[in-house]
Enzyme design. Sequence first.
Site, PDB file in Angstrom:
ATOM      1  N   ARG A   1       0.581  -1.288   0.014  1.00 56.24           N
ATOM      2  CA  ARG A   1       0.054   0.053   0.181  1.00 56.24           C
ATOM      3  C   ARG A   1       0.768   1.373  -0.006  1.00 56.24           C
ATOM      4  NH1 ARG A   1      -4.264   1.054   4.787  1.00 56.24           N
ATOM      5  NH2 ARG A   1      -2.628   1.252   5.840  1.00 56.24           N
TER       6      ARG A   1
ATOM      7  N   LYS B   1      -2.405   6.771   1.299  1.00 54.42           N
ATOM      8  CA  LYS B   1      -2.214   7.270   2.907  1.00 54.42           C
ATOM      9  C   LYS B   1      -1.439   8.386   2.780  1.00 54.42           C
ATOM     10  CE  LYS B   1      -1.909   4.934   7.082  1.00 54.42           C
ATOM     11  NZ  LYS B   1      -2.869   5.783   7.617  1.00 54.42           N
TER      12      LYS B   1
ATOM     13  N   GLU C   1     -15.661   7.222   6.882  1.00 54.77           N
ATOM     14  CA  GLU C   1     -14.830   6.652   7.992  1.00 54.77           C
ATOM     15  C   GLU C   1     -14.729   7.632   8.957  1.00 54.77           C
ATOM     16  OE1 GLU C   1     -10.969   6.128   6.244  1.00 54.77           O
ATOM     17  OE2 GLU C   1     -10.716   8.076   5.751  1.00 54.77           O
TER      18      GLU C   1
HETATM   19  N1  PMP Z   1      -8.841   5.443   7.718  1.00 53.53           N
HETATM   20  C1  PMP Z   1      -7.922   6.322   8.050  1.00 53.53           C
HETATM   21  C2  PMP Z   1      -8.222   7.996   7.736  1.00 53.53           C
HETATM   22  C3  PMP Z   1      -6.613   6.098   8.756  1.00 53.53           C
HETATM   23  O1  PMP Z   1      -5.794   6.873   8.898  1.00 53.53           O
HETATM   24  C4  PMP Z   1      -6.526   4.775   9.180  1.00 53.53           C
HETATM   25  C5  PMP Z   1      -5.423   4.103   9.834  1.00 53.53           C
HETATM   26  N2  PMP Z   1      -4.203   3.948   8.730  1.00 53.53           N
HETATM   27  C6  PMP Z   1      -7.569   3.669   8.627  1.00 53.53           C
HETATM   28  C7  PMP Z   1      -8.660   4.172   7.893  1.00 53.53           C
HETATM   29  C8  PMP Z   1      -7.340   2.373   8.953  1.00 53.53           C
HETATM   30  O2  PMP Z   1      -6.722   1.692   7.927  1.00 53.53           O
HETATM   31  P1  PMP Z   1      -5.539   0.498   8.503  1.00 53.53           P
HETATM   32  O3  PMP Z   1      -6.662  -0.610   8.954  1.00 53.53           O
HETATM   33  O4  PMP Z   1      -5.002  -0.118   7.474  1.00 53.53           O
HETATM   34  O5  PMP Z   1      -4.828   0.840   9.554  1.00 53.53           O
END
Ligand code: PMP
Length: 289
Positions: A50, A149, A182
């Site tokens: 990712r 990200k 989210e």
């Molecule tokens: N949404 C956002 C905005 C985030 O920063 C994160 C944390 N990385 C997540 C969702 C969850 O993603 P992950 O399960 O890959 O940590």
Amino acid sequence: MKIWLDGELVDESEAKVSVFDHGLLYGDGVFEGIRVYSRRVFRLEEHIRRLFDSARAIVLDIPWTQEEVCRYVVETVAANGLDNGYIRLVVTRGAGGLGLNPYLCKRASMFIIAATISLYPKEHYENGLSVITCATRRPAPAALMPQVKSLNYLNNIMAKVEAIQSGALEAIMLNEQGYVAECTGDNIFIIRDGKVHTPQVNDGALDGITRHVIFELAEKLGVPIVERQLTRYDIFVADECFLTGTAAEVIPVVELDRRKIGDGKPGPVTRRFIDAFTELANSTGTPID
Ligand code: PMP
């Protein structure tokens, strides 16, 4: 603490980046948060994939291979003697001019911190979180691709400020159309009539690694799961709700905007996911040695 910085493990006091780094000047860069459980790095290859996808999407060249970066993560964890913890891996555009032009930055910079994190107080994993809907919206996918990200977290930070100012620990962010996207650092799931529902990535959600773990666990547990547009209504009438994230893990949500979700207690399906997640996280992953 030893920090991995551009090819070297250095002491924390020597881990410094330039004030001309565009990561600092413009939030120009990408990052990952990764967990270590029981001396294994959880879902390491997926996180690094990712990271490279995020970098590619913003035309950022990472001057190492995915295999090398995986190795550097393991080395950093080992150098800090960490059995359980949280890794923050950041790739910035590197030092450049004071203008925006990223092509004037000669080389990306990367650092890896192996430390610990506790996102929410322990009691909320038992009793559930109370969350609010915030006014700060998730940027449209055409403005900021939700899969990336990136270091651009200002809207999430403003959402977090709203949550804290209203006495909550977390905020649900809606997209421009008013659909649930989210939370500030977590993906959201609801359960209704034994079925799990979660927003689609194109609704403005990061395609979370933990989100994918939930898809896998749902299949294993025989719980149907659907990705679809959700509104606040869907959360108000849900039987259960939970959030997922690398730092948050799986945490129940029992209240939205001061209204109880279900009976206001963490539900049985959420508990099954928490237990299955804990078991998986502590029994799989890339070993430290
Ligand atoms: N949404 C956002 C905005 C985030 O920063 C994160 C944390 N990385 C997540 C969702 C969850 O993603 P992950 O399960 O890959 O940590």
